[in-house]
Scaffold this motif. Structure first.
Motif, PDB file in Angstrom:
ATOM      1  N   UNK A   2      44.613  43.800  36.116  1.00 27.11           N
ATOM      2  CA  UNK A   2      44.386  42.653  36.991  1.00 27.11           C
ATOM      3  C   UNK A   2      45.439  42.676  38.094  1.00 27.11           C
ATOM      4  N   UNK A   3      44.986  42.683  39.349  1.00 32.18           N
ATOM      5  CA  UNK A   3      45.901  42.638  40.485  1.00 32.18           C
ATOM      6  C   UNK A   3      45.552  41.445  41.368  1.00 32.18           C
ATOM      7  N   UNK A   4      46.538  40.923  42.115  1.00 37.59           N
ATOM      8  CA  UNK A   4      46.269  39.779  42.995  1.00 37.59           C
ATOM      9  C   UNK A   4      45.362  40.142  44.158  1.00 37.59           C
ATOM     10  N   UNK A   5      45.605  41.311  44.744  1.00 40.67           N
ATOM     11  CA  UNK A   5      44.749  41.781  45.837  1.00 40.67           C
ATOM     12  C   UNK A   5      44.895  43.291  45.968  1.00 40.67           C
ATOM     13  N   UNK A   6      43.848  43.917  46.372  1.00 44.93           N
ATOM     14  CA  UNK A   6      43.823  45.375  46.466  1.00 44.93           C
ATOM     15  C   UNK A   6      44.219  45.852  47.853  1.00 44.93           C
ATOM     16  N   UNK A   7      44.449  44.905  48.779  1.00 45.63           N
ATOM     17  CA  UNK A   7      44.755  45.268  50.165  1.00 45.63           C
ATOM     18  C   UNK A   7      46.199  45.735  50.329  1.00 45.63           C
ATOM     19  N   UNK A   8      47.062  45.309  49.410  1.00 41.49           N
ATOM     20  CA  UNK A   8      48.463  45.708  49.491  1.00 41.49           C
ATOM     21  C   UNK A   8      48.592  47.128  48.955  1.00 41.49           C
ATOM     22  N   UNK A  10      50.911  48.732  47.541  1.00 35.84           N
ATOM     23  CA  UNK A  10      51.526  48.875  46.225  1.00 35.84           C
ATOM     24  C   UNK A  10      50.492  48.693  45.122  1.00 35.84           C
ATOM     25  N   UNK A  11      49.681  47.642  45.212  1.00 41.31           N
ATOM     26  CA  UNK A  11      48.701  47.367  44.165  1.00 41.31           C
ATOM     27  C   UNK A  11      47.597  48.433  44.129  1.00 41.31           C
ATOM     28  N   UNK A  12      47.127  48.865  45.288  1.00 41.48           N
ATOM     29  CA  UNK A  12      46.067  49.875  45.301  1.00 41.48           C
ATOM     30  C   UNK A  12      46.581  51.199  44.742  1.00 41.48           C
ATOM     31  N   UNK A  14      49.116  51.551  42.618  1.00 45.05           N
ATOM     32  CA  UNK A  14      49.370  51.315  41.189  1.00 45.05           C
ATOM     33  C   UNK A  14      48.083  51.469  40.393  1.00 45.05           C
ATOM     34  N   UNK A  15      47.016  50.839  40.870  1.00 45.70           N
ATOM     35  CA  UNK A  15      45.724  50.898  40.192  1.00 45.70           C
ATOM     36  C   UNK A  15      45.220  52.339  40.113  1.00 45.70           C
ATOM     37  N   UNK A  16      45.337  53.052  41.207  1.00 49.79           N
ATOM     38  CA  UNK A  16      44.866  54.440  41.242  1.00 49.79           C
ATOM     39  C   UNK A  16      45.592  55.298  40.216  1.00 49.79           C
ATOM     40  N   UNK A  17      46.903  55.132  40.122  1.00 51.32           N
ATOM     41  CA  UNK A  17      47.708  55.934  39.196  1.00 51.32           C
ATOM     42  C   UNK A  17      47.384  55.578  37.748  1.00 51.32           C
ATOM     43  N   UNK A 230      58.604  52.038  43.643  1.00 49.32           N
ATOM     44  CA  UNK A 230      58.229  53.285  42.956  1.00 49.32           C
ATOM     45  C   UNK A 230      56.961  53.088  42.119  1.00 49.32           C
ATOM     46  N   UNK A 231      55.812  53.007  42.811  1.00 50.26           N
ATOM     47  CA  UNK A 231      54.580  52.646  42.103  1.00 50.26           C
ATOM     48  C   UNK A 231      54.199  53.658  41.021  1.00 50.26           C
ATOM     49  N   UNK A 232      54.479  54.933  41.239  1.00 53.31           N
ATOM     50  CA  UNK A 232      54.128  55.946  40.232  1.00 53.31           C
ATOM     51  C   UNK A 232      54.904  55.713  38.941  1.00 53.31           C
TER      52      UNK A 232
END
Length: 268
Positions: A2-8, A10-12, A14-17, A230-232
């Motif tokens: 669950x993320x607040x928004x995918x436009x940022x 960092x969140x996009x 993070x989700x991909x990884x 460091x999203x990874x």
């Protein structure tokens, strides 16, 4: 997840990884976006319970101050791990950034570039993450012996329009900042677009620091730096914590893993 928004960014990222790493571990990831809405976030949690998913990694919305809906997951034996935006009232394992130190480091870097009147456009202080960053902002200014203070806090989702509105208010003050820090590249784009149109000369020497930086920011101002999370590493740590909780459902160990951000030059 669950993320607040995918436009940022960092969140996009993070989700991909997490999606890739989870698949390698035998899991398919369902992605949910709360769009900074508490109501939507609650409905997402209810949907997760109905689907009896294996576990949850989440970062809460801007509207989330009370977190009892996440406690419901525990009742259904669905383990959870928090990341980025966390709250101390939810005693769960988490992956976080050292936000106070991050802001101090950003101010130190801007100071080394010759700036001392540094304004900050941040999120609501009711959110722990932004409260920590605002504390670091004040502490950082004290460290460089600057008496300048201008912290604008915004509620709700970060947008280009809010960046536009926030800088418009800042520029009404007699004493203008010589550098700006933004909690989102969307805010930075909105602010710099306004300044380019209405005060074009001021951007020539303006210092800019932004979380989730976009290389295009350098088109608006020459002296831009990025606060790179460091999203990874954060994604790897969050998934490792969750997989451990799934494998050991009776364990009640709470582990907080903290990372440092990197301050890097912003280049196209």
């Amino acid at each position: 997840v669950i993320v607040p928004n995918i436009h940022h960014n960092f969140f996009s990222n993070f989700v991909s990884i997490v999606t890739r790493l989870a698949f390698e571990s035998g899991f398919i990831v369902a992605i949910f976006q709360s769009e900074e809405s508490l109501v939507q976030e609650i409905e997402i949690v209810n949907s997760i319970i109905q689907q009896n998913l294996a576990g949850v990694i989440f970062s809460h919305s801007m509207e989330t101050e009370e977190v009892s809906h996440f406690n419901k997951l525990e009742q259904y034996k669905i383990p959870i791990v928090c990341f980025d935006r966390v709250t101390k009232s939810l005693n769960k394992s988490a992956v976080v950034l050292n936000n106070e130190i991050t802001l101090k480091n950003a101010i130190e870097r801007l100071s080394a570039m010759g700036y001392s009147k540094i304004a900050y456009v941040s999120g609501a202080s009711s959110i722990q993450l932004f409260r920590e960053r605002q504390k670091g902002y004040i502490s950082g200014l004290e460290d460089i012996n600057s008496s300048f203070r201008n912290c604008v806090t915004l509620s709700g989702a970060f947008t280009i329009q809010k960046g536009h509105e926030s800088i418009k208010e800042i520029w009404k003050n007699d004493e203008k900042p010589d550098a700006l820090i933004f909690d989102s590249h969307l805010l930075a784009i909105g602010a710099l677009n306004y300044l380019k149109k209405n005060h074009p000369k001021c951007t020539d020497n303006l210092g800019i620091a932004s979380f989730g930086g976009d290389p295009c920011l350098s088109l608006y101002a020459d002296n831009t730096i990025i606060i790179k999370q460091p999203e990874k590493q954060m994604a790897e740590a969050a998934l490792k914590l969750l997989l451990s909780a799934i494998d050991n459902p009776t364990a009640d160990k709470v582990e907080i893993i903290e990372f440092q951000a990197e301050i890097v030059d912003n280049k196209l």
